[in-house]
Design an enzyme around this catalytic site. Sequence first.
Site, PDB file in Angstrom:
ATOM      1  N   ARG A  83       8.328   4.326  -4.641  1.00  0.00           N
ATOM      2  CA  ARG A  83       8.401   3.370  -3.528  1.00  0.00           C
ATOM      3  C   ARG A  83       7.441   2.206  -3.753  1.00  0.00           C
ATOM      4  O   ARG A  83       7.751   1.051  -3.418  1.00  0.00           O
ATOM      5  CB  ARG A  83       8.110   4.061  -2.200  1.00  0.00           C
ATOM      6  CG  ARG A  83       8.330   3.152  -1.002  1.00  0.00           C
ATOM      7  CD  ARG A  83       8.258   3.903   0.311  1.00  0.00           C
ATOM      8  NE  ARG A  83       6.933   4.471   0.549  1.00  0.00           N
ATOM      9  CZ  ARG A  83       6.640   5.258   1.593  1.00  0.00           C
ATOM     10  NH1 ARG A  83       7.591   5.573   2.458  1.00  0.00           N
ATOM     11  NH2 ARG A  83       5.428   5.719   1.751  1.00  0.00           N
ATOM     12  N   ARG A  92      -6.696 -20.490  -1.457  1.00  0.00           N
ATOM     13  CA  ARG A  92      -5.720 -20.272  -0.394  1.00  0.00           C
ATOM     14  C   ARG A  92      -4.586 -21.279  -0.490  1.00  0.00           C
ATOM     15  O   ARG A  92      -4.785 -22.495  -0.451  1.00  0.00           O
ATOM     16  CB  ARG A  92      -6.391 -20.362   0.971  1.00  0.00           C
ATOM     17  CG  ARG A  92      -5.485 -19.960   2.119  1.00  0.00           C
ATOM     18  CD  ARG A  92      -6.192 -20.030   3.463  1.00  0.00           C
ATOM     19  NE  ARG A  92      -5.338 -19.569   4.540  1.00  0.00           N
ATOM     20  CZ  ARG A  92      -4.393 -20.312   5.122  1.00  0.00           C
ATOM     21  NH1 ARG A  92      -4.208 -21.566   4.732  1.00  0.00           N
ATOM     22  NH2 ARG A  92      -3.645 -19.813   6.099  1.00  0.00           N
ATOM     23  N   LYS A 103       6.550  -1.837   2.078  1.00  0.00           N
ATOM     24  CA  LYS A 103       5.322  -1.278   2.667  1.00  0.00           C
ATOM     25  C   LYS A 103       4.156  -2.240   2.442  1.00  0.00           C
ATOM     26  O   LYS A 103       3.294  -2.026   1.591  1.00  0.00           O
ATOM     27  CB  LYS A 103       5.032   0.108   2.074  1.00  0.00           C
ATOM     28  CG  LYS A 103       4.118   0.970   2.946  1.00  0.00           C
ATOM     29  CD  LYS A 103       4.126   2.406   2.470  1.00  0.00           C
ATOM     30  CE  LYS A 103       3.154   3.278   3.267  1.00  0.00           C
ATOM     31  NZ  LYS A 103       3.576   3.443   4.677  1.00  0.00           N
ATOM     32  N   TYR A 115       0.824  -1.205   0.000  1.00  0.00           N
ATOM     33  CA  TYR A 115       0.000   0.000   0.000  1.00  0.00           C
ATOM     34  C   TYR A 115       0.854   1.250   0.000  1.00  0.00           C
ATOM     35  O   TYR A 115       2.044   1.218   0.322  1.00  0.00           O
ATOM     36  CB  TYR A 115      -0.969   0.001   1.189  1.00  0.00           C
ATOM     37  CG  TYR A 115      -0.353   0.342   2.525  1.00  0.00           C
ATOM     38  CD1 TYR A 115      -0.456   1.630   3.057  1.00  0.00           C
ATOM     39  CD2 TYR A 115       0.319  -0.619   3.272  1.00  0.00           C
ATOM     40  CE1 TYR A 115       0.093   1.937   4.298  1.00  0.00           C
ATOM     41  CE2 TYR A 115       0.877  -0.313   4.504  1.00  0.00           C
ATOM     42  CZ  TYR A 115       0.756   0.967   5.015  1.00  0.00           C
ATOM     43  OH  TYR A 115       1.312   1.275   6.229  1.00  0.00           O
TER      44      TYR A 115
END
Length: 283
Positions: A52, A100, A147, A33
């Site tokens: 970034r 998953r 991040k 994010y």
Amino acid sequence: MTRTVFVNGSYVPEDQATVSIFDRGFLMGDAIYEVTTVIDGKLIEFPAHMARLARSLAEIEMPFQVDEDALLAMHRELIARNDLDQGMIYMQVSRGPADRDFVYPADPKPTLIAFTQSIPWLSMPFIETGFKVVSCPDKRWGRRDIKTVQILWTCMSKVDAQRKGADDVWFVEDGLVTEGSSCNAFIIKGNRIITRALSHDILHGVTRAVILEFAKEQGLEIEERGFSVAEAQQADEAFVTASPLFATGVVELDGVTIGNGKPGPLTMQLREAHIRESLKQGM
């Protein structure tokens, strides 16, 4: 008023926005994010945030092409649709939906979402009062330079700090401060700013880089190294940096007053210079 948000190419009312329950960002924390500050309807340091973002995506091997022009247009559209003057835009890229599995899919279909939050950054009380912080063991994963949305320990630590009457935490590892819950940490001694050097240990803060450049231009010395809680408590000033915070004073650490208990003059000088230049260059 219902916000308009962005989900995979579409602008929709927030109460109609959905992503798959199989999305790996939801199931595995497999997402990156960025948060871009908005002041006077302008995006602050947008290119640096996109750089970034691209770095973080590469570090976790997520094949998402950062089209800066398209993402800028999307951010501006969200500002316009939500009549945003001051606040932020949160953008998240996950590896997308898949059954998953710890092994991520070879050909993922990333999910891209973004939304606004209205926050009066330039009139918040902490500007004048500064932050009170408490130290806390740094139990986050080792790649804090990426991040990701894996911020559970950060959330738990910040809640604990508020229960203790503080505003935030400074994480400590091997006896030295790493950073704050969502900000880089600095102390000032005389004409010298001390802050931890860039590594995997801390986020490579966009505002951190800008503030250090301003400091150099104003003749301040920069020393990039770790510092202890005790050293910080004896500093002349302390502050944190983050995109929405600019430079914000830290006036207390673990119950010990730093300086005169108010945001220091060099901190405020750096803050004002940053805001002034950011508004000139905002997009």
